[in-house]
Design an enzyme around this catalytic site. Structure first.
Site, PDB file in Angstrom:
ATOM      1  N   ASP A  94      13.264  32.285  -1.054  1.00 26.09           N
ATOM      2  CA  ASP A  94      13.341  33.653  -1.568  1.00 26.09           C
ATOM      3  C   ASP A  94      12.389  33.771  -2.760  1.00 26.09           C
ATOM      4  OD1 ASP A  94      14.071  36.270  -1.943  1.00 26.09           O
ATOM      5  OD2 ASP A  94      16.146  35.880  -2.416  1.00 26.09           O
TER       6      ASP A  94
ATOM      7  N   ARG B 213       5.454  40.988  -5.783  1.00 27.38           N
ATOM      8  CA  ARG B 213       6.412  40.659  -6.840  1.00 27.38           C
ATOM      9  C   ARG B 213       5.761  39.778  -7.909  1.00 27.38           C
ATOM     10  NH1 ARG B 213      12.161  39.759  -3.555  1.00 27.38           N
ATOM     11  NH2 ARG B 213      11.936  41.604  -2.240  1.00 27.38           N
TER      12      ARG B 213
END
Length: 542
Positions: free
Chosen positions: A375, A432
């Site tokens: 993740d 991100r």
């Protein structure tokens, strides 16, 4: 879903694409066939839908599985889903988790050069314990090449199928395992399949260049011990800049294990016992340690630091914080605080490599090398604050750094998530970098961004981002407050935009970081050289 169009297509095509997107009201950006972009399409399903995917057979839906994923739920059908346009050269990559197979010879797969849903090339994980590279021409699948493999239901794999000219190559977790030559399909769409099998799919990425591990891409670095430090050579001293240096919430800066004893660890048992111990402690990590899968809790007042350039952990990650609890909306007295993580290599985390949550504060994450996890590499969320992320190198990973996990978490996050990111090397991490919600000010300065194919800094959900003195190289969307979901605010100044990088898409005002701490900017033109020389492991003194 975010479908990309390259800037090199020209201002006229850009304008036409913008008008088309406005009329359709569906896609964030528009893919143009034949564009020379590296990124043709990306979908992580975090918007909660599967717009743009055409399905045939099966039961397809977007569901929660840690993050949102695209699941094919049954084993009774030959299920396929395709998306995109008629690309020729293409590399199709996705994370794939087999769930169940309906008998032998069944598979879950990624598809390339799909002609609708009935004809395509596929790279599949088979129920017979193999990886299969094959094609379908409207009928039964035909195998072009195969290799034995351990295929475990419930485990995530990264599959990549490359189709360049007549050459087909299949990769599993970054390693080429099968190849073939075939000229049946010169172009087509990308896709996913559950051939009488159920599976979850995530992080679909289509490019027109080979992915990591391909012939023209940099190989995934493997941690190498470049020195053999003597016992005791453990660099536990040092102090952070940025928000981790601020006196707040009853803590005077970030000192980690200062004042406590020092221990050296080289096994998983020793490491996990040390990070969970109460009281100040300096933990010196020797060599690469494989830990059990999952997140391992770090207690307050810890310095965890690697010895030399060959220390780190694989197989799991660090959790700095109490268990998640949405009902808690103010910092608890026992919030984890005063933690330093430095000079460590992180590989193959089964969740986040480093997760900071539940009002944890005064955390310094510095001079680490992080890649190849499940993740996030460094995620900070649920009211945490006074954190500095500095001098790290991140690479070979998609979901890099998240700040604020959800658009609906304002009760915990508003007025918190004060984080500084400086002198990090965001090395080909698509998105991100960070993606920010609610935090203000979030100070992003003197970082080096290279070839981030989705976004650099994405500031949303009323966050306030100050982005200054950074060097952006080949970054189409370097800074934006209109990425996805509710918009934020951003101020971008004194940045360098090199090699056809885009320009900031910013609006609003943001608190100044100088109201909290002093800092000095490096010349942004020198940031690339400064960061590539200084970021990562083996770069701090003892």
């Amino acid at each position: 879903m975010r479908i990309r169009k390259e800037r090199s297509a020209g201002p006229l095509l850009t304008a036409l694409a913008a008008v088309t997107a406005a009329l359709l009201g569906v896609l964030t950006l528009v893919a143009v066939p034949g564009a020379s972009a590296a990124t043709l399409l990306g979908d992580d399903f975090e918007d909660g839908d599967a717009a743009g995917w055409s399905k045939s057979g099966g039961s397809w839906s977007v569901v929660a599985d840690g993050s949102r994923v695209y699941r094919q739920g049954g084993t009774g059908a030959d299920a396929r889903a395709v998306t995109g346009v008629g690309w020729s050269d293409q590399s199709v990559q996705a994370r794939v988790k087999p769930i169940a197979f309906n008998g032998g010879g069944r598979y879950v797969a990624v598809l390339a050069r799909a002609q609708g849903t009935g004809s395509h090339y596929f790279l599949g994980l088979s129920s017979t314990g193999s990886v299969v590279l094959g094609k379908r021409s409207g009928g039964a699948p035909a195998t072009l090449d195969s290799a034995p493999a351990a295929v475990t239901a419930g485990r995530w794999y990264t599959l990549r199928l490359e189709a360049f000219g007549t050459t087909l190559r299949g990769f599993v977790d970054g390693v080429e395992v099968v190849s073939a030559t075939d000229s049946a399909f010169p172009s087509g769409r990308a896709g996913l399949a559950g051939h009488y099998a159920s599976a979850a799919f995530d992080d679909v990425l289509v490019t027109d260049v080979p992915g990591p591990g391909g012939p023209s891409a940099s190989p995934t670095p493997t941690p190498t011990v470049t020195d053999t430090p003597p016992p005791g050579s453990c660099p536990t001293s040092g102090a952070p800049a940025g928000f981790a240096s601020v006196d707040a919430w009853g803590q005077n800066g970030t000192t980690g294990g200062a004042g406590g004893p020092t221990v050296e660890v080289d096994t998983a048992g020793e490491l996990l016992a040390a990070i969970g111990r109460s009281g100040p402690l300096n933990i010196c990590v020797r060599g690469m340690i494989t830990v059990p899968a999952g997140m391992h809790d770090v207690a307050s007042d810890k310095t965890i630091v690697g010895i030399g350039s060959g220390a780190g952990i694989s197989g799991g990650g660090f959790n700095i914080g109490l268990p998640a609890d949405d009902a808690v909306t103010s910092p608890p007295a026992d919030a984890v605080h005063n933690v330093v993580v430095r000079n460590l290599t992180f590989r193959g985390a089964t969740d986040d490599a480093i997760n900071v949550q539940m009002f944890s504060h005064h955390v310094w994450i510095d001079h680490n090398d992080l890649c190849c996890g499940y993740d996030g590499l460094v995620d900070i969320k649920r009211g945490s604050s006074y954190v500095t992320v500095s001098w790290n190198r991140t690479h070979d990973h998609t979901k890099n750094m998240l700040l604020g996990h959800d658009d609906d978490n304002g009760a915990q996050d508003t007025g918190r998530l004060k984080v500084t990111y400086h002198h990090n090397w965001f090395d080909r991490t698509p998105q991100r970098n960070p993606r920010v919600r609610f935090g203000e000010p979030v100070h992003v300065f003197n970082n080096y961004y290279v070839y981030n194919t989705d976004t650099g800094v994405a500031c949303q959900a009323d966050a306030g981002c100050l982005v200054e003195g950074n060097y952006f190289e080949r970054v189409e969307e370097p800074v934006t407050n209109h990425y996805a979901g509710p918009s934020g605010r951003c101020v971008a100044r004194d940045n360098v935009f090199a090699d056809d990088s885009g320009r900031p898409d910013c609006s609003g005002t943001v608190q100044e970081a100088s109201a909290y701490y002093r800092y000095t900017l490096d010349d942004p033109a020198s940031v690339k050289a400064i960061v590539t020389a200084g970021a990562g492991v083996g770069k701090i003194g003892g």
